[in-house]
Structure formats: structure tokens, C-alpha cells
Write a protein that holds these residues in place. Structure first.
Motif, PDB file in Angstrom:
ATOM      1  N   HIS A  94     114.031  17.602 -42.398  1.00 41.18           N
ATOM      2  CA  HIS A  94     114.766  16.398 -41.988  1.00 41.18           C
ATOM      3  C   HIS A  94     116.162  16.344 -42.597  1.00 41.18           C
ATOM      4  O   HIS A  94     116.983  15.534 -42.171  1.00 41.18           O
ATOM      5  CB  HIS A  94     113.967  15.146 -42.339  1.00 41.18           C
ATOM      6  N   GLY A  95     116.418  17.169 -43.601  1.00 43.77           N
ATOM      7  CA  GLY A  95     117.791  17.423 -44.006  1.00 43.77           C
ATOM      8  C   GLY A  95     118.480  16.397 -44.865  1.00 43.77           C
ATOM      9  O   GLY A  95     117.910  15.862 -45.806  1.00 43.77           O
ATOM     10  N   TRP A  96     119.740  16.126 -44.512  1.00 43.58           N
ATOM     11  CA  TRP A  96     120.670  15.424 -45.395  1.00 43.58           C
ATOM     12  C   TRP A  96     120.445  13.914 -45.362  1.00 43.58           C
ATOM     13  O   TRP A  96     121.166  13.155 -44.705  1.00 43.58           O
ATOM     14  CB  TRP A  96     122.097  15.756 -45.001  1.00 43.58           C
ATOM     15  N   ALA A  97     119.444  13.474 -46.083  1.00 45.65           N
ATOM     16  CA  ALA A  97     119.120  12.060 -46.234  1.00 45.65           C
ATOM     17  C   ALA A  97     118.512  11.868 -47.609  1.00 45.65           C
ATOM     18  O   ALA A  97     117.891  12.781 -48.156  1.00 45.65           O
ATOM     19  CB  ALA A  97     118.144  11.610 -45.149  1.00 45.65           C
ATOM     20  N   ASP A  98     118.710  10.684 -48.181  1.00 45.24           N
ATOM     21  CA  ASP A  98     118.089  10.455 -49.486  1.00 45.24           C
ATOM     22  C   ASP A  98     116.623  10.093 -49.361  1.00 45.24           C
ATOM     23  O   ASP A  98     115.859  10.214 -50.310  1.00 45.24           O
ATOM     24  CB  ASP A  98     118.863   9.391 -50.280  1.00 45.24           C
ATOM     25  N   ALA A  99     116.218   9.666 -48.154  1.00 42.68           N
ATOM     26  CA  ALA A  99     114.832   9.321 -47.897  1.00 42.68           C
ATOM     27  C   ALA A  99     114.556   9.485 -46.411  1.00 42.68           C
ATOM     28  O   ALA A  99     115.475   9.481 -45.583  1.00 42.68           O
ATOM     29  CB  ALA A  99     114.546   7.891 -48.343  1.00 42.68           C
ATOM     30  N   VAL A 100     113.266   9.655 -46.058  1.00 40.14           N
ATOM     31  CA  VAL A 100     112.886   9.937 -44.677  1.00 40.14           C
ATOM     32  C   VAL A 100     111.629   9.150 -44.326  1.00 40.14           C
ATOM     33  O   VAL A 100     110.713   9.028 -45.153  1.00 40.14           O
ATOM     34  CB  VAL A 100     112.600  11.445 -44.477  1.00 40.14           C
ATOM     35  N   GLN A 101     111.582   8.639 -43.118  1.00 34.71           N
ATOM     36  CA  GLN A 101     110.349   8.095 -42.548  1.00 34.71           C
ATOM     37  C   GLN A 101     110.084   8.832 -41.255  1.00 34.71           C
ATOM     38  O   GLN A 101     110.921   8.825 -40.338  1.00 34.71           O
ATOM     39  CB  GLN A 101     110.458   6.602 -42.289  1.00 34.71           C
ATOM     40  N   ALA A 102     108.912   9.495 -41.152  1.00 31.00           N
ATOM     41  CA  ALA A 102     108.625  10.304 -39.968  1.00 31.00           C
ATOM     42  C   ALA A 102     107.139  10.621 -39.912  1.00 31.00           C
ATOM     43  O   ALA A 102     106.382  10.320 -40.846  1.00 31.00           O
ATOM     44  CB  ALA A 102     109.443  11.599 -39.989  1.00 31.00           C
ATOM     45  N   ASP A 103     106.716  11.235 -38.812  1.00 32.10           N
ATOM     46  CA  ASP A 103     105.325  11.630 -38.658  1.00 32.10           C
ATOM     47  C   ASP A 103     104.929  12.623 -39.751  1.00 32.10           C
ATOM     48  O   ASP A 103     105.693  13.543 -40.085  1.00 32.10           O
ATOM     49  CB  ASP A 103     105.109  12.275 -37.293  1.00 32.10           C
ATOM     50  N   ALA A 104     103.728  12.452 -40.260  1.00 31.98           N
ATOM     51  CA  ALA A 104     103.257  13.318 -41.337  1.00 31.98           C
ATOM     52  C   ALA A 104     103.228  14.782 -40.931  1.00 31.98           C
ATOM     53  O   ALA A 104     103.387  15.674 -41.774  1.00 31.98           O
ATOM     54  CB  ALA A 104     101.861  12.876 -41.785  1.00 31.98           C
ATOM     55  N   GLY A 105     103.064  15.059 -39.636  1.00 31.29           N
ATOM     56  CA  GLY A 105     103.004  16.437 -39.169  1.00 31.29           C
ATOM     57  C   GLY A 105     104.298  17.195 -39.321  1.00 31.29           C
ATOM     58  O   GLY A 105     104.318  18.422 -39.179  1.00 31.29           O
ATOM     59  N   THR A 106     105.400  16.486 -39.614  1.00 35.31           N
ATOM     60  CA  THR A 106     106.692  17.160 -39.800  1.00 35.31           C
ATOM     61  C   THR A 106     106.937  17.526 -41.264  1.00 35.31           C
ATOM     62  O   THR A 106     108.025  17.993 -41.601  1.00 35.31           O
ATOM     63  CB  THR A 106     107.847  16.288 -39.282  1.00 35.31           C
TER      64      THR A 106
END
Length: 336
Positions: free
Chosen positions: A98-110
């Protein structure tokens, strides 16, 4: 469940030549409620890599270019802070793209859950124990067909991939390993820390002559991270039946005009050479084989590594630009 905020860096415009700060923009994103099967991850380390420069151009490549106004994707590692996925619990360490972010919200499969080993920095999962090391291994074994007793030349040898290539080549039986780097300090590091038998500073000029001097008996394998004049030098000293694994061409990534090709391409015919480009996506099935070998080498104390770590997410673009100009030794990372 409360909303979730993150800071992201996006591509604002396509660079012409060398990228600048004006090509990027930092945005704040607010994420909705955590849905079933999703996780929230706080990143700890973010990777900046040469291939990202190629994706900033709107041209055909092995992967789609970055879209304007979208987050720069790439390798990162972090820790799950909230989870609605039964197989990715809170506290798990995860790798992702997911790259250049300080935090991420996304599907667990990623995300890929990786074990946390006491005393082992999480950052190593982004280079020597991860895709960087796998790239070196695949290039040497599957692409170049390294044989015991081979002489190997590695361009860009002081970078993350190059430092891995030199060590793996020697561990797999190479007789002599030669590297190029962009400073006398890096040249010394290659021979004193990474097991290179010889190295030279390409900024001193006459790359073809320097390589010929370092490889008086020729080379059998070339691992190319640079292209251009380094590829030309390798073609000049290849032994019959030589093999090249073409991994990168950083010398041309910021060029605004087409680069001239090597003047000695006929050697490919007369010396029966094999030059093969590769990207890692087609060879991920070799990851377990690599992991088994690298884990054993690492446990035996046979692997060295360097990291150039830039602190602060706000310095991600600076880290990328510095890496493109060769300011790093080993892997360049951002510690969020």
C-alpha cells in the motif's frame, strides 16, 4: 468504531527528467468504519526504490504507471492496530504494497503476516530477507544460471540489491565477484564488508577499462542494475557463453532523451551470450526456496547488510530523491 485518519503521499504530476518535490502532494484521508474482513495498520517502515521512478512515467512497462492523484504504492511493513479479520489479529506484523502512507485501512487479504523474530529488525523484511534478497537470488540462479567457479560482475553493487547479489554469488560458489559503486567509501565497503574480490568507482571514468583491469580473465555472469555504459563494459569482457541478468537500468531512469545503445552489441553473437531481463512477479514461487537458504545463511552469520534510514514520514520524498542520486548505502528506508 471511530473513523480512521491517515496521511498519504500522491503523485501530483509526472516528472520530466529528475523528480522534484513539486511532483508530489501530501493529503489527509479519512476512512470509514472498519468492515468485515478489513484491518487497520500503522506503518513502521516504508520502502523507496529505483523502480518507482519508472512508474511515474505514463509509458508501457511490466506494471501499470502510477495514476495522478493516487497514493504511491510500494513495499511497507507495519503492525495491525484494529482488526475485523479473524486470521489477522491486532498486534500482527504485516507486509504490504500500500506504499507511502503512515497508516492503511484495507482488506486483510492485501497484507501478509510475517513472524516477529526477537532481535531481528522489522526493516529487514523489506530488503535482505524480502523482495530485495529474492531479486538477487532469482537473478543469479534462475536467470543467469550461476555456476560454481564463475566470475560475476555486479553494477550498482552498493545498493540494496547489489550488496545482496555479491554475497549470494559467493555463497553459491562464484570464484570472483566484482562490483561498481559511486564513491571510494562504497568501493571500500564492498571489499571489506560484502566479500567482493574487487570493486571500482565508476565516477572515476573509463568504466570499460576499470572492469577489464578488475576482470583480467573475463566475466561469466553480469547482474545489471545500471545499464548504459556498464552494460557496454560487461559486453566487452564477457567470456564465451556468458549470461546477463538485466534487473534495472537506473542510468536512464531520469533521461529526457533516448540513450544510445552499446557500441559492441555484436559480441552477443560472436561470444554466444545470453542477456535476459526479468521482473520478480513471475518468480514468486521461488520465495520459499530462497527463504530457507537465506534464513540459514543469516542464522550462521554469513550475511551482512546496511540500511540508510530516514526518520519521519514527512521526509519520504527526500529519501526517494536522495536514493535516486545514490546517497544510500544498502537499502533506503523511511522509519515512520
Amino acid at each position: 468504531m471511530p473513523h480512521f485518519n491517515s496521511t498519504q503521499i500522491q503523485l501530483a504530476s509526472r516528472p520530466e527528467g529528475w523528480p522534484t518535490h513539486e511532483n508530489f502532494q501530501t493529503v489527509q484521508a479519512t476512512h470509514g468504519d472498519l468492515l468485515e474482513g478489513q484491518v487497520r495498520v500503522r506503518n513502521e517502515f516504508i520502502s523507496v526504490d529505483p523502480y518507482m521512478r519508472g512508474r511515474m512515467d505514463d509509458v508501457r512497462s511490466y506494471v501499470a504507471p502510477y495514476a495522478l492523484g493516487e497514493t504511491i504504492t510500494g513495499g511497507a511493513i507495519g503492525r495491525v492496530i484494529e482488526s475485523a479479520a479473524h486470521d489477522v489479529p491486532v498486534g500482527a506484523v504485516v507486509l504490504h504494497q500500500h506504499g507511502w502512507a503512515d497508516a492503511v485501512q484495507a482488506d486483510a487479504g492485501t497484507f501478509t503476516v510475517v513472524p516477529e523474530v526477537p532481535g531481528l529488525p522489522l526493516s529487514l523484511r523489506l530488503h535482505i530477507l524480502g523482495m530485495t534478497g529474492l531479486t538477487a537470488y532469482v537473478g543469479l540462479t534462475t536467470i543467469a544460471g550461476l555456476r560454481e567457479g564463475d566470475t560475476v560482475f555486479v553494477s550498482g553493487a552498493a545498493g540494496a540489491v547489489g550488496t545482496a547479489v555479491g554475497q549470494i554469488a559467493k555463497l553459491l560458489g562464484a570464484k570472483r565477484v566484482i562490483g561498481s559503486a559511486g564513491s571510494d567509501e562504497k568501493v571500500a565497503l564492498l571489499t571489506q564488508k560484502y566479500g567482493y574480490d574487487a570493486a571500482f568507482n565508476y565516477k572515476d571514468g573509463d568504466i570499460r577499462g576499470q572492469l577489464a583491469q578488475a576482470a583480467p580473465d573475463g566475466i561469466d555472469v553480469y547482474f545489471d542494475n545500471v545499464g548504459g555504459d556498464h552494460l557496454e563494459a560487461a559486453l566487452a569482457v564477457f567470456n564465451d557463453g556468458g549470461r546477463a541478468a538485466l534487473c534495472g537500468a537506473i542510468s536512464s531512469y531520469n533521461a529526457t532523451e533516448p540513450s544510445p545503445g552499446p557500441d559492441n552489441m555484436a559480441n552477443i553473437i560472436t561470444r554466444a551470450l545470453t542477456l535476459q531481463g526479468f521482473t520478480l512477479a513471475s518468480y514468486l514461487h521461488l520465495a520459499p526456496e530462497f527463504s530457507e537458504k537465506m534464513t540459514a545463511w543469516f542464522a550462521a552469520g554469513r550475511i551482512a547488510y546496511d540500511e540508510t534510514i530516514v526518520d519521519g514520514f514527512e521526509n519520504t520524498v527526500d529519501a526517494f530523491l536522495d536514493m535516486m542520486r545514490g546517497a544510500n548505502t544498502g537499502k533506503m528506508l523511511v522509519r515512520v
